[in-house]
Structures are given as C-alpha cells and as structure tokens.
Design a protein around this motif. Structure first.
Motif, PDB file in Angstrom:
ATOM      1  N   UNK A 238      -2.652   4.627  10.543  1.00 17.79           N
ATOM      2  CA  UNK A 238      -3.271   3.750   9.632  1.00 17.79           C
ATOM      3  C   UNK A 238      -1.099   2.910   9.456  1.00 17.79           C
ATOM      4  N   UNK A 239      -0.501   4.082   9.502  1.00 20.13           N
ATOM      5  CA  UNK A 239       1.424   3.673   9.022  1.00 20.13           C
ATOM      6  C   UNK A 239       1.483   2.249  10.559  1.00 20.13           C
ATOM      7  N   UNK A 240       0.843   2.765  11.647  1.00 25.12           N
ATOM      8  CA  UNK A 240       1.795   1.110  12.622  1.00 25.12           C
ATOM      9  C   UNK A 240       0.684   0.178  12.792  1.00 25.12           C
ATOM     10  N   UNK A 241      -1.072   0.797  13.021  1.00 23.64           N
ATOM     11  CA  UNK A 241      -1.666  -1.007  12.446  1.00 23.64           C
ATOM     12  C   UNK A 241      -1.607  -1.970  11.220  1.00 23.64           C
ATOM     13  N   UNK A 242      -0.340  -1.112  10.267  1.00 15.45           N
ATOM     14  CA  UNK A 242       0.219  -2.199   8.706  1.00 15.45           C
ATOM     15  C   UNK A 242       1.557  -2.838   9.524  1.00 15.45           C
ATOM     16  N   UNK A 243       1.939  -1.577  10.540  1.00 11.49           N
ATOM     17  CA  UNK A 243       3.765  -2.421  10.544  1.00 11.49           C
ATOM     18  C   UNK A 243       2.847  -3.486  11.676  1.00 11.49           C
ATOM     19  N   UNK A 244       2.089  -2.591  12.191  1.00 15.84           N
ATOM     20  CA  UNK A 244       1.959  -4.524  13.755  1.00 15.84           C
ATOM     21  C   UNK A 244       1.283  -5.877  13.228  1.00 15.84           C
TER      22      UNK A 244
ATOM     23  N   UNK B 121       1.238  -1.459   0.183  1.00 21.66           N
ATOM     24  CA  UNK B 121       0.083  -0.275  -0.104  1.00 21.66           C
ATOM     25  C   UNK B 121       0.990   1.062  -0.443  1.00 21.66           C
ATOM     26  N   UNK B 122       0.522   1.725  -0.697  1.00 18.86           N
ATOM     27  CA  UNK B 122       1.662   3.183  -1.314  1.00 18.86           C
ATOM     28  C   UNK B 122       0.394   4.577  -0.701  1.00 18.86           C
ATOM     29  N   UNK B 123       1.295   5.438   0.298  1.00 17.11           N
ATOM     30  CA  UNK B 123       0.220   6.195   1.810  1.00 17.11           C
ATOM     31  C   UNK B 123       0.998   7.321   1.357  1.00 17.11           C
ATOM     32  N   UNK B 124      -0.203   8.086   0.991  1.00 17.39           N
ATOM     33  CA  UNK B 124       0.564   9.422   0.134  1.00 17.39           C
ATOM     34  C   UNK B 124       0.364  10.495   2.030  1.00 17.39           C
ATOM     35  N   UNK B 125       0.857  11.576   2.231  1.00 17.73           N
ATOM     36  CA  UNK B 125       1.166  12.717   3.080  1.00 17.73           C
ATOM     37  C   UNK B 125       1.745  13.601   2.311  1.00 17.73           C
ATOM     38  N   UNK B 126       0.773  15.151   2.400  1.00 16.67           N
ATOM     39  CA  UNK B 126       1.116  16.375   1.790  1.00 16.67           C
ATOM     40  C   UNK B 126       1.206  17.607   2.759  1.00 16.67           C
ATOM     41  N   UNK B 127       0.440  17.431   3.647  1.00 16.12           N
ATOM     42  CA  UNK B 127       0.310  18.457   4.482  1.00 16.12           C
ATOM     43  C   UNK B 127       0.190  18.153   6.094  1.00 16.12           C
TER      44      UNK B 127
ATOM     45  N   UNK C  75       8.077   2.271  -8.495  1.00 10.04           N
ATOM     46  CA  UNK C  75       7.888   1.769  -7.556  1.00 10.04           C
ATOM     47  C   UNK C  75       6.238   0.636  -7.357  1.00 10.04           C
ATOM     48  N   UNK C  76       5.734   0.356  -8.029  1.00 15.94           N
ATOM     49  CA  UNK C  76       4.366  -0.317  -8.666  1.00 15.94           C
ATOM     50  C   UNK C  76       4.182  -0.261  -7.300  1.00 15.94           C
ATOM     51  N   UNK C  77       2.824  -0.236  -7.158  1.00 11.69           N
ATOM     52  CA  UNK C  77       1.540  -0.871  -5.855  1.00 11.69           C
ATOM     53  C   UNK C  77       0.625  -1.537  -6.367  1.00 11.69           C
ATOM     54  N   UNK C  78       0.563  -2.041  -5.034  1.00 13.97           N
ATOM     55  CA  UNK C  78      -0.964  -2.189  -5.151  1.00 13.97           C
ATOM     56  C   UNK C  78      -2.560  -1.848  -5.038  1.00 13.97           C
ATOM     57  N   UNK C  79      -2.327  -0.670  -3.839  1.00 17.81           N
ATOM     58  CA  UNK C  79      -3.724  -0.083  -3.839  1.00 17.81           C
ATOM     59  C   UNK C  79      -2.659   1.638  -3.975  1.00 17.81           C
ATOM     60  N   UNK C  80      -2.991   2.912  -3.960  1.00 13.65           N
ATOM     61  CA  UNK C  80      -2.726   4.100  -3.147  1.00 13.65           C
ATOM     62  C   UNK C  80      -3.622   4.476  -2.395  1.00 13.65           C
ATOM     63  N   UNK C  81      -3.358   4.642  -0.965  1.00 12.35           N
ATOM     64  CA  UNK C  81      -3.948   4.982  -0.752  1.00 12.35           C
ATOM     65  C   UNK C  81      -4.009   7.305  -0.613  1.00 12.35           C
ATOM     66  N   UNK C  82      -4.525   7.901  -0.553  1.00 14.51           N
ATOM     67  CA  UNK C  82      -4.564   8.728   0.041  1.00 14.51           C
ATOM     68  C   UNK C  82      -6.089   9.100   1.160  1.00 14.51           C
TER      69      UNK C  82
ATOM     70  N   UNK D 295       4.711   1.632   1.378  1.00 16.29           N
ATOM     71  CA  UNK D 295       5.611   3.103   1.100  1.00 16.29           C
ATOM     72  C   UNK D 295       5.062   4.084   1.629  1.00 16.29           C
ATOM     73  N   UNK D 296       5.580   4.736   2.259  1.00 19.48           N
ATOM     74  CA  UNK D 296       5.100   6.307   2.144  1.00 19.48           C
ATOM     75  C   UNK D 296       5.842   7.163   1.486  1.00 19.48           C
ATOM     76  N   UNK D 297       5.254   8.188   1.038  1.00 22.78           N
ATOM     77  CA  UNK D 297       5.639   9.054  -0.170  1.00 22.78           C
ATOM     78  C   UNK D 297       5.014  10.389   0.423  1.00 22.78           C
ATOM     79  N   UNK D 298       6.128  10.962   0.759  1.00 20.64           N
ATOM     80  CA  UNK D 298       5.446  12.748   1.410  1.00 20.64           C
ATOM     81  C   UNK D 298       5.935  13.378  -0.008  1.00 20.64           C
TER      82      UNK D 298
END
Length: 365
Positions: free
Chosen positions: A19-25, A3-9, A90-97, A36-39
C-alpha cells in the motif's frame, strides 16, 4: 489527501508494504495522495518487526508510539493514548488499519473519537471464536469502520449480513500476497538450511503460538510428541515464537530430527515455507502464503477466519486434538494431499486497487 497508515505487529508489515509503495507511485504521478506511517510499537523485537522495514523496502515510520508490552488492556490503552496525541498533532483525512491485531482496534477507536474516517484492510474475516483476541479486534474494528477492503467473497458475505451497504465494501484481494509475489525471487536461505542439510520437499516447518496450543503444557507436549512420531524422521524446523519458547522450557521435548531455531526474517522464513514438504501451523496468514505457493498446510485450530485457504487452497483444518495429526500426516506421506488453487484476486495487484479506491473516496470527500 493524507492517509495515516497503522502498523503494529509482524503481520501488519507485509500488508502495508504494497500500500505504501502504491501510494508512492501515485504521488510520483502527481496524484493528490500521500501517507504518514505510524508504528505503534506493539511488536518491539527486531526479528518480529525491525527487519521487515528493511527487507520489504518500507520507509522508516514517521512516528513510533512505543506502546509494546503489558496486558491486552494495558497495551490497548497505551496505543490509544499515544495515537490520540499523534492525531491531534498531525490531523489526517483517513486512518488506514490492517488485519486484526490490538493496534488495529485501538487506532480505529481513537480515530473515530476524533471524527476521522477509518479504512479497514482485510475487513470482514471471521472465525466466530470469541476466545481469540483477534476476533474481538475484528468485530470492534468493523463495527466502527467507514470503508471496508476485503480479501474474499466470504468476507463480503460476513459484512453484508451485518447490514453494511454494498457501496462501502471493496473486494480488492490480499495485500499480503502482493508482498509475497513481489519478494518471492528475493527469498534467502537461513543458516538452518545448510546446518541441517535440508533439501527441497525434504522437511517440515512448524509454527505454534496460539494459547489453545501452547498455554497448557500437557497439551503442547502431546502435540509435539505426535508431530515428531508421525514425521517419518524428516527434519522438523521450528522457529519458536517468544510466547511458545517460554512455555516449552522444562518440557524436555527432544528428537534428533527436531530443530528449534530463533524467529526468522520474512525472506528467510518464506524460503523455508516455499520448499517445505508440509507446514504445520496455527497461524492464519501462513495458510494464505502456503496456498499461493502450493505447499501442503495443516492448521492446528478448531476454526479459521480464512476458509478460502481450505475450499480453494492447500490448507486442511484438523483441530487441536493431537490424535488428528497421524491421519493428516499419513495422507501427506502417501502422496494424497490435494493440489489446491489460488483464490480470486490474489494476484499481486491488490494495493493498486486499494489506492485507486482511496483516490475515489478522496474525490467524493
């Protein structure tokens, strides 16, 4: 599943952290999920972004697109160009915004153009005010989203009215509240607490940044003068957003109880909010936090995309007319403010529910 996670602001960071913590768990338990975390770099001031990674325990992003600055169009274009390069590499299965900032819309469009499914966390909220850039971002993002994760029954209703099928809508709660509850015992007093000799329930917190309030100098001055005049002399703590600071220059606004301060970190700002007598704001996210902490809140807007903070919570929507401030403050100082409650599923477990659904989506393919 990746899951590619987007953070911008700034608001995004509070929403993605759990969400990051829950995926890590789940990953640590051997579940087939990673991120994969994208700023995007939409906010590049350290107080507006960098501190959040440190304070909320978010790992350093895998990539920073450094697409801050410029007009709305320039920023949208820069994010799309750079995120396209990121996804191709870096292809991914889902993009999470998450949320409704420019990065949310730009990355959703880019993902769909590359045939990558999009998950929208905080989908379906609506102000129905097209003068707000955020409302355009919400409408565009939800029109091309595959899976919708919602914070309220109002959001569910909005999506269903546009024809979204029930099996694509997941009512999960509010990840920003996950972050708030997890970090509440870590809130830290900012320097202004001692500098202004603040006491619990003995001051007001003010935030302003929306164009309707800060872009017209005369209206901004009238708002500020009314807030000062009706504050009963209690300290007003005003962490000034960069946009607002620019517009305040030269207005000559002064009062002995008014304290202009730099933007605060997450833990410092919420320390002030939790102990305030009242929060006056034009932000949507802050109204959610005041609702959960039981703090009276006045919203200087003509509409809100978070009606549950009014129907259930401690928030009152009074509009942008400065004349509305006196009666609202009068009610507060007479001790007549409503008590409020906490909306359904705002319980600190939203991210766990989100990741459980993501795993189900991954299994279904």
């Amino acid at each position: 599943m990746l899951v590619t996670i987007i953070a911008g602001a700034r608001p995004n960071f509070m929403k993605i952290a759990p969400i990051v913590h829950a995926i890590q768990a789940e990953n640590a338990k051997g579940k087939n999920i990673d991120f994969r975390l994208i700023h995007t770099g939409q906010h590049f001031d350290k107080k507006m972004s960098g501190d959040f990674f440190e304070q909320l325990g978010i790992p350093e992003p895998h990539a920073n697109l450094e697409a801050g600055g410029g007009t709305q169009a320039e920023q949208t274009a820069a994010i799309m160009v750079r995120f396209e390069q990121e996804l191709l590499a870096n292809p991914t299965d889902l993009v999470l915004v998450v949320g409704d900032v420019t990065s949310t819309m730009a990355c959703a469009i880019t993902a769909q153009k590359l045939k990558t499914p999009v998950v929208h966390v905080e989908a379906g909220i609506r102000s129905n005010d097209w003068t707000m850039p955020e409302e355009i971002n919400r409408l565009v993002t939800d029109s091309i989203t595959n899976y919708f994760f919602t914070t309220s029954a109002f959001a569910n209703k909005n999506l269903k009215e546009t024809g979204i099928a029930d099996d694509r809508i997941f009512f999960v709660g509010n990840t920003m509240i996950d972050t708030l509850l997890k970090n509440r015992n870590r809130f830290t007093a900012p320097p202004i607490w001692n500098e202004a000799n603040l006491t619990e329930k003995g001051y007001l917190v003010l935030t302003l940044h929306r164009p309707a309030n800060v872009d017209q100098e005369q209206n901004l001055k009238l708002l500020m003068n009314e807030i000062i005049a009706n504050s009963n002399g209690v300290p007003i703590i005003f962490p000034v957003h960069p946009r607002t600071a620019k517009n305040l220059q030269g207005l000559g606004i002064y009062a002995p109880n008014l304290h202009f301060i730099e933007p605060l970190s997450y833990l410092e700002f919420n320390y002030l909010v939790e102990r305030a007598k009242l929060v006056v704001t034009d932000s949507g996210g802050i109204t959610e936090e005041t609702t959960v902490m039981g703090v009276p809140c006045v919203t200087l807007r003509d509409n809100t995309e978070r009606p549950e903070t009014i129907t259930v919570g401690t928030n009152e929507l009074i509009g942008t007319d400065p004349k509305a401030i006196a009666p609202a403050f009068g009610k507060l100082f007479k001790g007549e403010w409503k008590k409020g409650g906490i909306p359904e599923l705002w319980d600190g477990n939203t991210a766990v529910r989100i990741v459980a659904h993501l795993l189900e989506i991954g299994i279904k393919g």
